[in-house]
Design a protein around this motif. Structure first.
Motif, short mmCIF file in Angstrom:
data_model
loop_
_atom_site.label_atom_id
_atom_site.label_comp_id
_atom_site.label_asym_id
_atom_site.label_seq_id
_atom_site.Cartn_x
_atom_site.Cartn_y
_atom_site.Cartn_z
N THR A 66 0.82 -1.21 0.00
CA THR A 66 0.00 0.00 0.00
C THR A 66 0.85 1.27 0.00
O THR A 66 1.97 1.27 0.48
N ALA A 75 -3.68 3.70 -1.77
CA ALA A 75 -3.67 3.01 -3.06
C ALA A 75 -2.86 1.74 -2.86
O ALA A 75 -1.78 1.78 -2.26
N LEU A 88 -8.20 1.68 -4.65
CA LEU A 88 -7.97 2.97 -4.03
C LEU A 88 -8.93 3.04 -2.86
O LEU A 88 -10.05 2.55 -2.95
#
Length: 121
Positions: A66, A75, A88
């Protein structure tokens, strides 16, 4: 793109804004995340690493990669069911703010971010 003007110092600030409308049975809720100019490079670099190194790997166990901004935007991708899933997350404490993407969407997202980065200067 969002442009701000500090009325005291007259300094101009810019950010990239993500917006997602979540429709439910009774109403629509809007999820919003903003990334400051200095966070865009980190996001771009992270997405490129995911594309070039992470998506080409095949982990034996559940794996999650991440990028997280100061404001809680996230994201990332995770390995499950023998494939990489991408997403996301616009708001830190809101499970309804996930936007699930395909790996093919990452180049498009990168292109938009790189274009936005030139507009921030």
């Amino acid at each position: 793109m969002i442009h701000y003007l500090d009325l005291i110092s007259l300094e101009k600030l810019s950010s990239v804004r993500f917006k997602y409308d979540v429709a439910s049975t009774y109403d629509t809720d809007t999820k919003i995340a903003s990334l400051d100019t200095d966070e865009i490079d980190g996001l771009i670099k992270s997405l490129k690493i995911m594309q070039e190194k992470v998506f080409t790997s095949t982990p034996e166990n559940y794996t999650k990669v991440t990028y997280k901004s100061r404001g809680g935007f996230e994201a990332g991708c995770y390995w499950g069911k023998n494939e990489w899933s991408t997403y996301l997350k616009l708001e830190k404490y809101d499970g309804k703010s996930y936007v699930f993407l395909k790996q093919e969407d990452f180049p498009k997202l990168l292109s938009l971010l790189e274009k936005a980065k030139t507009m921030l200067k």
